[in-house]
Motif scaffolding. Structure first.
Motif, short mmCIF file in Angstrom:
data_model
loop_
_atom_site.label_atom_id
_atom_site.label_comp_id
_atom_site.label_asym_id
_atom_site.label_seq_id
_atom_site.Cartn_x
_atom_site.Cartn_y
_atom_site.Cartn_z
N ALA A 260 0.84 -1.19 0.00
CA ALA A 260 0.00 0.00 0.00
C ALA A 260 0.88 1.25 0.00
N THR A 261 0.51 2.22 -0.84
CA THR A 261 1.37 3.37 -1.13
C THR A 261 0.55 4.66 -1.04
N PRO A 262 0.83 5.52 -0.06
CA PRO A 262 0.00 6.71 0.14
C PRO A 262 0.01 7.67 -1.05
N VAL A 263 -1.16 8.25 -1.29
CA VAL A 263 -1.31 9.20 -2.39
C VAL A 263 -0.89 10.60 -1.99
N SER A 264 -0.66 10.82 -0.69
CA SER A 264 -0.25 12.13 -0.20
C SER A 264 0.42 11.94 1.15
N HIS A 265 1.10 13.00 1.62
CA HIS A 265 1.70 12.94 2.96
C HIS A 265 0.62 12.73 4.01
N GLN A 266 -0.52 13.38 3.84
CA GLN A 266 -1.63 13.23 4.77
C GLN A 266 -2.13 11.78 4.82
N GLY A 267 -1.96 11.06 3.72
CA GLY A 267 -2.41 9.68 3.64
C GLY A 267 -1.47 8.68 4.27
N GLN A 268 -0.34 9.16 4.81
CA GLN A 268 0.68 8.29 5.39
C GLN A 268 0.26 7.86 6.79
N GLY A 269 0.43 6.56 7.08
CA GLY A 269 0.02 6.09 8.41
C GLY A 269 1.00 5.17 9.08
N HIS B 78 -0.73 8.47 12.98
CA HIS B 78 -0.21 9.03 14.22
C HIS B 78 0.29 10.44 13.90
N THR B 79 0.17 11.32 14.87
CA THR B 79 0.57 12.71 14.63
C THR B 79 2.02 12.83 14.16
N SER B 80 2.88 11.92 14.61
CA SER B 80 4.29 11.98 14.22
C SER B 80 4.50 11.68 12.74
N LEU B 81 3.50 11.13 12.08
CA LEU B 81 3.60 10.79 10.67
C LEU B 81 2.90 11.80 9.76
N GLN B 82 2.19 12.74 10.36
CA GLN B 82 1.37 13.68 9.60
C GLN B 82 2.12 14.99 9.32
N PRO B 83 1.73 15.70 8.26
CA PRO B 83 2.36 17.00 7.98
C PRO B 83 2.26 17.93 9.19
N GLY C 231 2.92 17.53 12.15
CA GLY C 231 2.44 16.92 13.37
C GLY C 231 0.95 17.07 13.61
N GLY C 232 0.19 17.28 12.55
CA GLY C 232 -1.25 17.49 12.69
C GLY C 232 -2.02 16.22 13.00
N GLN C 233 -3.32 16.39 13.24
CA GLN C 233 -4.17 15.23 13.49
C GLN C 233 -4.43 14.48 12.19
N PRO C 234 -4.53 13.16 12.25
CA PRO C 234 -5.02 12.41 11.09
C PRO C 234 -6.45 12.85 10.77
N ASP D 218 -0.65 3.11 19.61
CA ASP D 218 -2.04 3.46 19.35
C ASP D 218 -2.15 4.58 18.32
N THR D 219 -3.17 4.49 17.48
CA THR D 219 -3.41 5.58 16.53
C THR D 219 -3.83 6.84 17.28
N SER D 220 -3.61 7.98 16.63
CA SER D 220 -3.94 9.28 17.25
C SER D 220 -5.41 9.63 17.03
#
Length: 375
Positions: free
Chosen positions: A55-64, A106-111, A113-116, A141-143
């Motif tokens: 699975a390959t995210p379509v955007s940085h926001q899509g990264q998990g 998780h917030t550490s993976l989001q642009p 540090g934002g919320q998913p 745990d997920t954010s």
């Protein structure tokens, strides 16, 4: 009577057999960029009738998840070009699974540090994989997610369209839209994660709206014959739930029938678990699902997935129940899985300790039959 090892053309893609390598997250692409090791891994498995990438995210926001490759930077697309070139040189076909994880992040993976993001602000009872500053990783745990504003959804649809175009330009034979396993599209579909009151929530028609907007955008951009989709009607993966999945997913496949797609990829039962799993006590029929699709005029190849072994796969294809069979874990440890299945040869056992993260060990060092014979 078709055989598991017969060639087949699915949409615009001609395959050498009906054995498919399922998408397998391996967390070996630091910086979301595919590398030489990834290229070797996929090239080794080019004997599959079709490879579906991790699975390959379509955007940085899509990264998990940490160290999964992306489809949204030049560096990542250049890396994927090395993968597709290697697979094609070895005679294989490869599509990329396009992903937006939604709330499974998780917030550490989001642009910044934002919320998913999610259809609704409901935290998933699920885990994701992150890296610490010292390079060590762990499942955590997920954010808490935030609910998408109605006006934001069109931008995510555009991310899918742009990623599909980038994928084809990077040499992929097509794309698979990941609408399964409790990720963003699946989150919109299921009432357990979608409590919206706008045009994307409530009725089945509204909950499927985002999926069909993505389908419209992707198929218009690259053609339906290069587009597949993955569904998991009853899996509880990533806290996915719906009390009445049969009418929901019957409606989904009826809607998909209007696109001349490459394939429909269906996870039967609980992902990686019980093939007979029924969610929340409901009764779900995969035979009825396939029938609903064909009665609506659907012509795409039907791909079965989850717990298939050689005998079950052969029976499923010969009976006409499926056109393709996707194998997951067996491909991790058996790069020459198709040949092993043809010969009914013993299979290598995968090392679960090396599934996620790491280097070549447990990734590109599993021997083929030819290598074993030469020892």
């Amino acid at each position: 009577m078709p055989s598991l090892f017969d060639p087949i053309t699915i949409g615009d893609i001609a395959l050498s057999s009906r054995v498919v390598m399922a998408p397998l997250t391996r967390n070996r692409s630091p910086g979301a960029v595919p590398n030489t090791l990834n290229a070797t891994y996929y090239e080794q498995r080019a004997g599959a009738g079709l490879i579906i990438t991790e699975a390959t995210p379509v955007s940085h926001q899509g990264q998990g998840y940490a160290d999964v490759p992306g489809l949204y930077t030049k560096e990542a697309l250049d890396g994927w070009r090395k993968v597709t070139d290697g697979v094609h040189k070895a005679g294989g076909k490869i599509v990329v699974q396009m992903w937006h994880v939604g709330r499974i992040s998780h917030t550490s993976l989001q642009p910044n540090g934002g919320q998913p993001v999610a259809p609704s602000a409901i935290r998933a009872k699920a885990k994701t994989y992150i890296l610490h500053e010292d390079g060590t990783g762990e499942f955590t745990d997920t954010s808490e997610p935030r609910a998408l504003e109605t006006g934001e959804i069109a931008g995510i649809v555009e991310d899918y369209r742009r990623a599909a175009r980038a994928a084809v330009d990077a040499g992929f034979d097509g794309v698979e839209i990941h609408a399964a396993n409790g990720y963003l599209i699946d989150q919109f579909l299921r009432s357990g994660s979608n409590q919206r009151t706008d045009a994307y929530g409530g009725s089945i028609e509204n909950r499927t709206r985002f999926l069909f907007e993505v389908m419209d955008a992707v198929t218009a951009e690259i053609g339906a014959g290069r587009t597949g989709i993955r569904l998991s009607p009853v899996t509880p993966a990533n806290d996915a739930s719906d009390p009445d999945p049969q009418p929901l997913f019957d409606d989904v496949v009826k809607g998909l029938a209007r696109y001349p797609l490459s394939y429909i990829h269906v996870i039967e039962g609980a992902t990686g678990g019980d093939r007979n799993f029924q969610q929340e006590g409901s009764s779900f029929s995969f035979e009825a699902l396939r029938s609903a699709y064909h009665q609506a005029g659907g012509k795409a190849a039907w791909m079965g997935n989850n717990g298939y072994d050689r005998a079950l796969a052969i029976e499923a294809v010969e009976s006409g129940r499926v056109d393709l069979v996707a194998f997951g874990k067996p491909f991790i440890a058996n790069p020459d899985l198709v040949e092993r299945l043809k010969q009914d040869a013993p299979l290598n056992t995968p090392d679960s300790n090396t599934f996620y993260g790491g280097g070549a060990k447990g990734y590109t060092d599993y021997p083929t039959l030819t290598q074993v014979a030469a020892e």
